[in-house]
Scaffold this motif. Structure first.
Motif: not given
Length: 200
Positions: A68-81
């Motif tokens: 996922i592109v670095k511009e998107l902060d997905i640190s709070h995502a419940k999962g990255v699959y």
């Protein structure tokens, strides 16, 4: 009554999930509206975090297509699959959805790429389970505007709400008195970036 409201397009913060599909770095060069869509998606992701909306993310074949592109902060995502299936509805995602909501999930807000492939097939899988689907069109794209336009039309035809990031954000808050309202205005002070929807 709650289900009836959902079918009208209402969004309940306690019964809504965000699904971010495959907005990965390797797709950037082939999609001319990529950067505007990423900016709008960033607004939606940030607002979702402020409103405590669970986020699940997929990456299509990340060994070759990157993350996922670095511009998107997905640190709070419940999962990255990771996935190779075009639909996001792989067993791991379905299990996480069940863990998060049980039978309480009503609505999914879907965005990412590509509109005519992964988003459409994900929406079909979600709809057949009885869930309501909102597709954030200004946060979604395809390699060609023709594919994007026709996909958004098909998604609407099969029963999705085709909408925008700001529409989703304000539907989730519903009231200026929402506890997160004071945190959100800086996200929506400027209009969303033109992602070419007006030319479709």
């Amino acid at each position: 009554m709650a289900r009836q409201l959902t079918k009208l397009g209402f969004l309940d913060v306690k019964k809504t999930l965000f699904l971010l599909c495959d907005l990965q770095e390797m797709f950037r060069p082939g999609m001319k509206m990529f950067d505007p869509v990423v900016k709008n998606a960033s607004k939606l992701v940030q607002a979702g975090k402020m409103l405590d909306i669970p986020l699940i993310v997929t990456e299509h074949y990340p060994e070759k297509l990157g993350h996922i592109v670095k511009e998107l902060d997905i640190s709070h995502a419940k999962g990255v699959y990771p996935k190779t299936l075009f639909s996001m509805m792989i067993p791991e995602v379905q299990a996480k959805m069940n863990d998060l909501f049980g039978a309480e999930l009503e609505t999914v807000v879907l965005f990412g790429l590509e509109s005519h492939i992964c988003l459409e097939q994900t929406a079909m899988d979600l709809l057949k389970t009885g869930l309501t689907v909102h597709v954030a069109a200004d946060c979604s794209l395809s390699r060609t505007q023709e594919d994007r336009k026709l996909a958004l039309e098909r998604l609407q035809q099969i029963g999705c709400f085709v909408t925008t990031s700001e529409n989703v954000i304000f539907k989730l808050m519903r009231d200026k008195k929402h506890p997160a309202f004071d945190k959100v205005p800086h996200l929506v002070r400027e209009p969303s970036v033109d992602s070419g929807l007006s030319k479709l």
